[in-house]
Design a protein around this motif. Structure first.
Motif, mmCIF file in Angstrom:
data_model
loop_
_atom_site.group_PDB
_atom_site.id
_atom_site.type_symbol
_atom_site.label_atom_id
_atom_site.label_comp_id
_atom_site.label_asym_id
_atom_site.label_seq_id
_atom_site.Cartn_x
_atom_site.Cartn_y
_atom_site.Cartn_z
ATOM 1 N N THR A 15 13.305 -1.557 1.217
ATOM 2 C CA THR A 15 12.614 -0.480 0.239
ATOM 3 C C THR A 15 13.828 0.220 0.033
ATOM 4 O O THR A 15 14.280 0.697 0.991
ATOM 5 C CB THR A 15 11.431 -0.231 0.644
ATOM 6 N N PRO A 35 5.633 11.471 -3.741
ATOM 7 C CA PRO A 35 4.756 10.612 -4.344
ATOM 8 C C PRO A 35 3.447 11.488 -4.349
ATOM 9 O O PRO A 35 2.623 11.389 -5.509
ATOM 10 C CB PRO A 35 4.401 9.447 -3.422
ATOM 11 N N ALA A 36 3.229 12.360 -3.313
ATOM 12 C CA ALA A 36 1.920 12.954 -3.437
ATOM 13 C C ALA A 36 1.756 14.093 -4.561
ATOM 14 O O ALA A 36 0.649 14.591 -4.883
ATOM 15 C CB ALA A 36 1.541 13.603 -2.195
ATOM 16 N N PRO A 50 -0.226 -0.681 -14.220
ATOM 17 C CA PRO A 50 -0.218 0.320 -13.196
ATOM 18 C C PRO A 50 1.181 0.937 -12.842
ATOM 19 O O PRO A 50 2.252 0.085 -12.974
ATOM 20 C CB PRO A 50 -0.641 -0.391 -11.924
ATOM 21 N N GLY A 51 1.188 2.352 -12.747
ATOM 22 C CA GLY A 51 2.533 2.852 -12.395
ATOM 23 C C GLY A 51 2.826 2.851 -10.994
ATOM 24 O O GLY A 51 2.038 2.515 -10.222
ATOM 25 N N ALA A 52 3.935 3.724 -10.549
ATOM 26 C CA ALA A 52 4.080 3.886 -9.343
ATOM 27 C C ALA A 52 4.127 5.583 -9.025
ATOM 28 O O ALA A 52 4.683 6.250 -10.098
ATOM 29 C CB ALA A 52 5.540 3.631 -8.661
ATOM 30 N N PHE A 53 3.633 6.202 -8.080
ATOM 31 C CA PHE A 53 3.714 7.481 -8.077
ATOM 32 C C PHE A 53 4.882 8.374 -7.993
ATOM 33 O O PHE A 53 5.266 9.335 -8.853
ATOM 34 C CB PHE A 53 2.954 7.915 -6.388
ATOM 35 N N GLU A 75 14.082 1.908 -6.633
ATOM 36 C CA GLU A 75 13.400 0.820 -5.874
ATOM 37 C C GLU A 75 13.425 -0.446 -6.794
ATOM 38 O O GLU A 75 12.445 -0.351 -7.834
ATOM 39 C CB GLU A 75 11.689 1.398 -5.700
ATOM 40 N N GLN A 77 11.831 -3.042 -6.247
ATOM 41 C CA GLN A 77 10.607 -3.999 -6.557
ATOM 42 C C GLN A 77 9.714 -3.580 -7.457
ATOM 43 O O GLN A 77 8.835 -4.222 -7.793
ATOM 44 C CB GLN A 77 9.984 -4.150 -5.044
ATOM 45 N N PHE A 78 10.001 -2.187 -7.763
ATOM 46 C CA PHE A 78 8.864 -1.911 -8.947
ATOM 47 C C PHE A 78 9.767 -1.812 -10.452
ATOM 48 O O PHE A 78 10.591 -1.265 -10.581
ATOM 49 C CB PHE A 78 8.565 -0.319 -8.470
ATOM 50 N N PRO B 19 0.669 14.177 3.324
ATOM 51 C CA PRO B 19 0.087 12.751 2.853
ATOM 52 C C PRO B 19 1.225 11.650 3.279
ATOM 53 O O PRO B 19 2.399 11.672 3.653
ATOM 54 C CB PRO B 19 0.807 12.974 1.446
ATOM 55 N N LEU B 21 2.657 7.615 2.315
ATOM 56 C CA LEU B 21 2.562 6.648 1.259
ATOM 57 C C LEU B 21 3.292 5.299 2.053
ATOM 58 O O LEU B 21 4.163 5.430 2.687
ATOM 59 C CB LEU B 21 3.980 6.971 0.212
ATOM 60 N N VAL B 24 4.935 -0.824 -1.967
ATOM 61 C CA VAL B 24 5.719 -0.761 -3.258
ATOM 62 C C VAL B 24 4.959 -1.552 -4.211
ATOM 63 O O VAL B 24 4.267 -2.384 -4.080
ATOM 64 C CB VAL B 24 7.213 -1.335 -3.324
ATOM 65 N N VAL B 25 4.684 -0.968 -5.571
ATOM 66 C CA VAL B 25 4.122 -1.596 -6.607
ATOM 67 C C VAL B 25 4.837 -2.696 -7.120
ATOM 68 O O VAL B 25 5.737 -2.662 -8.142
ATOM 69 C CB VAL B 25 3.599 -0.595 -7.750
ATOM 70 N N GLU B 31 1.006 -0.015 -3.659
ATOM 71 C CA GLU B 31 1.351 1.201 -2.819
ATOM 72 C C GLU B 31 -0.099 2.054 -2.666
ATOM 73 O O GLU B 31 -0.827 2.025 -3.298
ATOM 74 C CB GLU B 31 2.381 2.129 -3.583
ATOM 75 N N LEU B 33 -1.349 5.736 -1.088
ATOM 76 C CA LEU B 33 -1.118 7.163 -0.876
ATOM 77 C C LEU B 33 -2.336 7.784 -0.369
ATOM 78 O O LEU B 33 -3.407 7.508 -0.910
ATOM 79 C CB LEU B 33 -0.960 7.964 -2.277
ATOM 80 N N LYS B 35 -4.253 11.187 1.151
ATOM 81 C CA LYS B 35 -4.154 12.535 1.342
ATOM 82 C C LYS B 35 -5.351 13.054 1.781
ATOM 83 O O LYS B 35 -6.288 12.416 2.033
ATOM 84 C CB LYS B 35 -3.845 13.111 -0.211
ATOM 85 N N ALA B 77 -5.293 6.836 -2.711
ATOM 86 C CA ALA B 77 -4.839 6.332 -4.166
ATOM 87 C C ALA B 77 -4.216 5.050 -3.880
ATOM 88 O O ALA B 77 -3.372 5.072 -3.346
ATOM 89 C CB ALA B 77 -4.220 7.441 -4.845
ATOM 90 N N ILE B 78 -4.627 3.890 -4.817
ATOM 91 C CA ILE B 78 -3.684 2.979 -4.697
ATOM 92 C C ILE B 78 -3.313 2.316 -6.242
ATOM 93 O O ILE B 78 -4.092 2.360 -7.116
ATOM 94 C CB ILE B 78 -4.742 1.788 -4.151
ATOM 95 N N ASN B 79 -1.933 2.071 -6.185
ATOM 96 C CA ASN B 79 -1.565 1.493 -7.552
ATOM 97 C C ASN B 79 -1.085 0.023 -6.957
ATOM 98 O O ASN B 79 -0.555 -0.281 -6.082
ATOM 99 C CB ASN B 79 -0.198 1.833 -7.821
ATOM 100 N N ASP B 80 -1.805 -1.052 -7.565
ATOM 101 C CA ASP B 80 -2.025 -2.409 -7.368
ATOM 102 C C ASP B 80 -1.353 -3.462 -8.224
ATOM 103 O O ASP B 80 -1.593 -3.523 -9.299
ATOM 104 C CB ASP B 80 -3.394 -2.868 -6.935
#
Lengths: 300, 104
Positions: A15, A35-36, A50-53, A75, A77-78, B19, B21, B24-25, B31, B33, B35, B77-80
């Motif tokens: 990754t 990301p946070a 869906p997005g990525a943080f 990245e 993969q996204f 936090p 992580l 990967v989405v 992914e 996260l 917190k 928090a999850i992005n799937d």
């Protein structure tokens, strides 16, 4: 440089975060907008995706063999590493900061098919801003080094960005071109280019071909440690040349000569033969060190 | 896309502050996260997933995670992008371990 497979950590399969962690001095990376505290793309949310943080890119500062550097890692993969609005803004922001703070280099870990089409004009504008920011960083004396070896290669707008960088380090697995194989086949037909023929795709866009053509400064193994030592070695001998008209003219002339010499060829095999490679059909099977030896033995 | 929100009772997390992580989405992946939250005995989860209609499966997988791990006091928090329950379970354990400073 041929390492036992067991101790290799594949760059291709890692990754973006694993690449950055293994590339820089251990524990030295400090991420900007981690990301946070960042937000996924609002454009993708509107399209019910869906997005990525981190919006598919990591940006920050760290050290490479003790030298202060900035790093950007896409990245793949996204969404195929594609450049959207936030993704692009993070890259541009870091490049502009590099022009001000002047780290020893910006390492740009490219793994992208180009513009994120879902974000349309925002993605296109982002790519053009990245191009300008790369050139501004270089004009400020900060080398921008592209590292290409991910599954998405460097295509579309990011293929252009790669070529605007000071130099490109590539692995055999890496690919570099403008239009991707599927795009060419869709637009011009399978007679023009068969994107299912993976060997052909690599003979035309792959790392070995790009290295033999002189498009990439260095060919490295598909190994995170090899990219690290390659980048370290390359930077120790590199000074960013001052932009000059004479240099641009020389580049233009070289490209014109190249077009005249190779434009009618259909396959990397023909180009390698014309370059003076004795047994072009063996090139795909050569390991990294043997290929470098072939390149160094070519007539100039 | 479907957005799902859950809250599970869970034993307070042993340690962890920064936090974390993981994942990967990407296709068949997600992914996660983690917190710090404000309720020490609750684990709150928000999921954005490309696969609609799997709310009950998510509830079962996450409920099992919250019951078998001390994950209270966290917000997840999850992005799937269509991860299978097995992948989700492994990623949750990995994310919690990283949140607690464990690494991989």
């Amino acid at each position: 440089m041929s390492l036992a497979l067991a101790v290799r950590k594949s760059w291709f399969e890692a990754t973006a975060r694993a690449r950055v962690a293994g590339l820089l001095d251990a524990g030295s990376f400090h991420e900007i907008l981690p990301p946070a505290v960042s937000q996924p793309s609002p454009h993708l949310a509107q399209l019910e995706l869906p997005g990525a943080f981190d919006d598919g890119v990591i940006a920050g500062s760290g050290r490479l063999a003790g030298k202060p550097i900035f790093a950007i890692a896409q990245e793949g993969q996204f969404m195929g590493g594609a450049v959207g609005e936030i993704h692009g803004a993070k890259i541009v922001g870091l490049l502009r900061r590099a022009a001000q703070e002047k780290p020893a280099a910006v390492l740009f870990l490219i793994d992208s098919g180009g513009v994120r089409l879902h974000e349309a004009n925002a993605g296109l504008i982002a790519i053009s801003e990245i191009m300008r920011a790369v050139l501004d960083a270089r004009a400020a004396g900060v080398p921008v080094i592209a590292l290409v070896g991910g599954s998405c290669g460097a295509f579309g707008g990011m293929g252009i960005v790669a070529k605007l960088c000071s130099a490109i380090l590539i692995s055999e697995e890496g690919r570099l071109a403008l239009s991707g194989p599927e795009v060419i086949e869709t637009v011009a037909g399978v007679e023009e280019f068969d994107s299912k023929d993976r060997a052909l795709v690599w003979r035309v866009t792959g790392g070995k071909h790009r290295y033999l053509m002189g498009d990439c400064a260095m060919l490295v193994e598909d190994d995170i440690a090899a990219f690290r030592s390659g980048a370290t070695e390359f930077l120790s001998g590199w000074g960013e040349p001052a932009p000059s008209i004479a240099h641009l003219r020389a580049s233009q002339q070289a490209l014109e000569k190249r077009l005249a010499a190779y434009a009618t060829y259909r396959d990397g095999l023909q180009v390698w033969a014309a370059l003076g490679v004795a047994e072009p059909e063996n090139v795909p099977m050569l390991d990294r060190d043997s290929l470098v030896a072939v390149k160094e033995g070519l007539p100039t | 896309m479907e957005t799902l929100n859950f809250c599970f009772d869970s034993a307070p997390v042993l340690k962890g502050a920064s936090p974390a992580l993981c994942g990967v989405v990407g296709s068949g992946n997600l992914e996660i996260l983690i917190k710090t939250g404000i309720e020490p005995a609750a684990c709150r989860v928000c999921i954005k997933t490309s696969a609609r209609g799997f709310g009950e499966t998510w509830q079962a997988v996450l409920g099992s995670f919250a019951a078998s791990h001390a994950a209270g006091g966290t917000v997840i928090a999850i992005n799937d992008m269509g991860a299978t329950p097995a992948v989700v379970t492994l990623r949750l354990a990995q994310a919690l371990a990283e949140y607690q400073g464990g690494g991989q």
